[in-house]
Design a protein around this motif. Structure first.
Motif, PDB file in Angstrom:
ATOM      1  N   GLU A   1     -27.918  30.875  33.556  1.00 25.72           N
ATOM      2  CA  GLU A   1     -26.660  30.965  32.802  1.00 25.72           C
ATOM      3  C   GLU A   1     -26.216  32.414  32.663  1.00 25.72           C
ATOM      4  O   GLU A   1     -25.035  32.735  32.799  1.00 25.72           O
ATOM      5  CB  GLU A   1     -26.845  30.326  31.424  1.00 25.72           C
ATOM      6  CG  GLU A   1     -25.577  30.236  30.581  1.00 25.72           C
ATOM      7  CD  GLU A   1     -24.531  29.269  31.147  1.00 25.72           C
ATOM      8  OE1 GLU A   1     -23.461  29.166  30.538  1.00 25.72           O
ATOM      9  OE2 GLU A   1     -24.782  28.631  32.191  1.00 25.72           O
ATOM     10  N   ALA A   2     -27.175  33.306  32.392  1.00 30.94           N
ATOM     11  CA  ALA A   2     -26.842  34.728  32.324  1.00 30.94           C
ATOM     12  C   ALA A   2     -26.321  35.221  33.670  1.00 30.94           C
ATOM     13  O   ALA A   2     -25.345  35.983  33.737  1.00 30.94           O
ATOM     14  CB  ALA A   2     -28.066  35.533  31.907  1.00 30.94           C
ATOM     15  N   GLN A   3     -26.952  34.764  34.752  1.00 31.86           N
ATOM     16  CA  GLN A   3     -26.505  35.131  36.094  1.00 31.86           C
ATOM     17  C   GLN A   3     -25.068  34.681  36.335  1.00 31.86           C
ATOM     18  O   GLN A   3     -24.243  35.454  36.836  1.00 31.86           O
ATOM     19  CB  GLN A   3     -27.436  34.499  37.129  1.00 31.86           C
ATOM     20  CG  GLN A   3     -27.047  34.765  38.571  1.00 31.86           C
ATOM     21  CD  GLN A   3     -27.993  34.079  39.550  1.00 31.86           C
ATOM     22  OE1 GLN A   3     -28.826  33.265  39.155  1.00 31.86           O
ATOM     23  NE2 GLN A   3     -27.868  34.405  40.818  1.00 31.86           N
ATOM     24  N   ARG A   4     -24.765  33.456  35.964  1.00 29.43           N
ATOM     25  CA  ARG A   4     -23.416  32.923  36.162  1.00 29.43           C
ATOM     26  C   ARG A   4     -22.392  33.755  35.401  1.00 29.43           C
ATOM     27  O   ARG A   4     -21.333  34.131  35.949  1.00 29.43           O
ATOM     28  CB  ARG A   4     -23.350  31.467  35.710  1.00 29.43           C
ATOM     29  CG  ARG A   4     -21.969  30.825  35.896  1.00 29.43           C
ATOM     30  CD  ARG A   4     -21.901  29.472  35.224  1.00 29.43           C
ATOM     31  NE  ARG A   4     -22.026  29.547  33.780  1.00 29.43           N
ATOM     32  CZ  ARG A   4     -21.036  29.915  32.961  1.00 29.43           C
ATOM     33  NH1 ARG A   4     -19.846  30.256  33.458  1.00 29.43           N
ATOM     34  NH2 ARG A   4     -21.225  29.966  31.655  1.00 29.43           N
ATOM     35  N   ILE A   5     -22.692  34.063  34.137  1.00 27.52           N
ATOM     36  CA  ILE A   5     -21.745  34.803  33.302  1.00 27.52           C
ATOM     37  C   ILE A   5     -21.533  36.212  33.836  1.00 27.52           C
ATOM     38  O   ILE A   5     -20.394  36.688  33.943  1.00 27.52           O
ATOM     39  CB  ILE A   5     -22.235  34.837  31.841  1.00 27.52           C
ATOM     40  CG1 ILE A   5     -22.207  33.430  31.235  1.00 27.52           C
ATOM     41  CG2 ILE A   5     -21.393  35.797  31.006  1.00 27.52           C
ATOM     42  CD1 ILE A   5     -22.885  33.331  29.891  1.00 27.52           C
ATOM     43  N   VAL A   6     -22.628  36.876  34.165  1.00 35.82           N
ATOM     44  CA  VAL A   6     -22.535  38.255  34.658  1.00 35.82           C
ATOM     45  C   VAL A   6     -21.714  38.317  35.944  1.00 35.82           C
ATOM     46  O   VAL A   6     -20.814  39.159  36.094  1.00 35.82           O
ATOM     47  CB  VAL A   6     -23.937  38.850  34.885  1.00 35.82           C
ATOM     48  CG1 VAL A   6     -23.858  40.141  35.699  1.00 35.82           C
ATOM     49  CG2 VAL A   6     -24.617  39.125  33.549  1.00 35.82           C
ATOM     50  N   ILE A   7     -21.989  37.412  36.872  1.00 31.68           N
ATOM     51  CA  ILE A   7     -21.290  37.446  38.149  1.00 31.68           C
ATOM     52  C   ILE A   7     -19.825  37.068  37.988  1.00 31.68           C
ATOM     53  O   ILE A   7     -18.931  37.689  38.594  1.00 31.68           O
ATOM     54  CB  ILE A   7     -22.001  36.542  39.173  1.00 31.68           C
ATOM     55  CG1 ILE A   7     -23.336  37.198  39.560  1.00 31.68           C
ATOM     56  CG2 ILE A   7     -21.131  36.311  40.408  1.00 31.68           C
ATOM     57  CD1 ILE A   7     -24.195  36.377  40.461  1.00 31.68           C
ATOM     58  N   ASP A   8     -19.540  36.056  37.154  1.00 28.17           N
ATOM     59  CA  ASP A   8     -18.144  35.683  36.913  1.00 28.17           C
ATOM     60  C   ASP A   8     -17.356  36.836  36.315  1.00 28.17           C
ATOM     61  O   ASP A   8     -16.227  37.133  36.740  1.00 28.17           O
ATOM     62  CB  ASP A   8     -18.071  34.469  35.986  1.00 28.17           C
ATOM     63  CG  ASP A   8     -18.425  33.162  36.684  1.00 28.17           C
ATOM     64  OD1 ASP A   8     -18.566  33.176  37.924  1.00 28.17           O
ATOM     65  OD2 ASP A   8     -18.569  32.141  35.998  1.00 28.17           O
ATOM     66  N   GLN A   9     -17.954  37.509  35.326  1.00 33.12           N
ATOM     67  CA  GLN A   9     -17.248  38.618  34.683  1.00 33.12           C
ATOM     68  C   GLN A   9     -17.149  39.823  35.606  1.00 33.12           C
ATOM     69  O   GLN A   9     -16.144  40.549  35.596  1.00 33.12           O
ATOM     70  CB  GLN A   9     -17.943  38.988  33.370  1.00 33.12           C
ATOM     71  CG  GLN A   9     -17.836  37.894  32.308  1.00 33.12           C
ATOM     72  CD  GLN A   9     -18.277  38.360  30.934  1.00 33.12           C
ATOM     73  OE1 GLN A   9     -18.234  39.535  30.620  1.00 33.12           O
ATOM     74  NE2 GLN A   9     -18.702  37.422  30.104  1.00 33.12           N
ATOM     75  N   PHE A  10     -18.187  40.031  36.418  1.00 34.02           N
ATOM     76  CA  PHE A  10     -18.136  41.133  37.375  1.00 34.02           C
ATOM     77  C   PHE A  10     -17.045  40.887  38.413  1.00 34.02           C
ATOM     78  O   PHE A  10     -16.308  41.808  38.792  1.00 34.02           O
ATOM     79  CB  PHE A  10     -19.489  41.293  38.064  1.00 34.02           C
ATOM     80  CG  PHE A  10     -19.526  42.416  39.068  1.00 34.02           C
ATOM     81  CD1 PHE A  10     -19.625  43.737  38.656  1.00 34.02           C
ATOM     82  CD2 PHE A  10     -19.444  42.158  40.426  1.00 34.02           C
ATOM     83  CE1 PHE A  10     -19.652  44.779  39.578  1.00 34.02           C
ATOM     84  CE2 PHE A  10     -19.468  43.189  41.355  1.00 34.02           C
ATOM     85  CZ  PHE A  10     -19.568  44.501  40.924  1.00 34.02           C
TER      86      PHE A  10
END
Length: 234
Positions: A215-224
């Motif tokens: 979930e952290a990976q998804r959020i970080v990549i989406d925001q990046f």
């Protein structure tokens, strides 16, 4: 070409553990955003501000290169590394591999001391969220929970690798500015992991850590990705 330098003065330090201490100061400057991606790491400027010679600064930069925070260019020096979506995916894939193995070991090693240590760190995560601490403090508290898990696994190799990926993880989160709109969510996302460990349920512990990191990976990549799109549209 970006020629950014450290934006604030450092306190002078003594010779004990000099290279490691310089590396720690520089990594904090990078992670906190004082040195932006693409910025040149001037050995002479850093050496002057720290009151040391250029040699330990150069050695510290090479340590940061091995940890993925800076890159070197022949005849040009060191630069803060640019981040890419592939690099972020690689980073979180490595975290998944390490921390899945860590929680499996923790289930086997679980005891009251581990319970007390991780419970206290979750409480600390809630405290910094309630106190509305800056994002750097919140991320450090987050990484400390995972660091304590690695320590509790009783496998020093897990901790050694984690220390490298922790720096890169902090850097990626600081780059995008936040994970959740509500800072208490950072604390709450650690609770299912702790609950599964307390129950000594390996299956739930693994699924909890996998969900947490994915979930952290998804959020970080989406925001990046949004951050990058914003740069290209301006």
């Amino acid at each position: 070409m970006t020629q950014a330098q450290p934006s604030s003065s450092f306190q002078q330090i003594d010779r004990e553990g000099l290279v490691q201490r310089v590396a720690k100061l520089l990594s904090k400057a990078i992670v906190s955003g004082k040195l932006a991606p693409g910025a040149r790491l001037s050995e002479s400027v850093v050496a002057r501000e720290l009151g040391v010679s250029r040699a330990p600064v150069r050695e510290a930069a090479r340590l940061l290169e091995s940890s993925g925070l800076v890159r070197s260019e022949p005849n040009r020096g060191f630069f803060v590394r640019q981040v890419s979506i592939k690099a972020l995916n690689d980073l979180y894939e490595l975290r998944l591999a390490i921390e899945t193995a860590v929680v499996e070991r923790l289930v086997q090693n679980w005891n009251e001391e581990l319970n007390a240590t991780l419970t206290a760190q979750v409480a600390e995560l809630h405290r910094v969220a309630t106190d509305e601490a800056d994002i750097f403090t919140q991320v450090e508290a987050d990484m400390q929970f995972h660091r304590l898990m690695c320590t509790g696994s009783d496998n020093p190799k897990f901790l050694q690798v984690f220390e490298q990926v922790a720096i890169e993880t902090e850097f990626s989160i600081m780059l995008i500015g936040q994970l959740y709109d509500d800072p208490t969510r950072i604390a709450e996302t650690h609770e299912p992991i702790l609950k599964a460990l307390r129950a000594r349920d390996a299956t739930k512990a693994v699924s909890s850590i996998r969900y947490h990191i994915s979930e952290a990976q998804r959020i970080v990549i989406d925001q990046f990705r949004l951050l990058e799109e914003g740069k290209t549209s301006t």
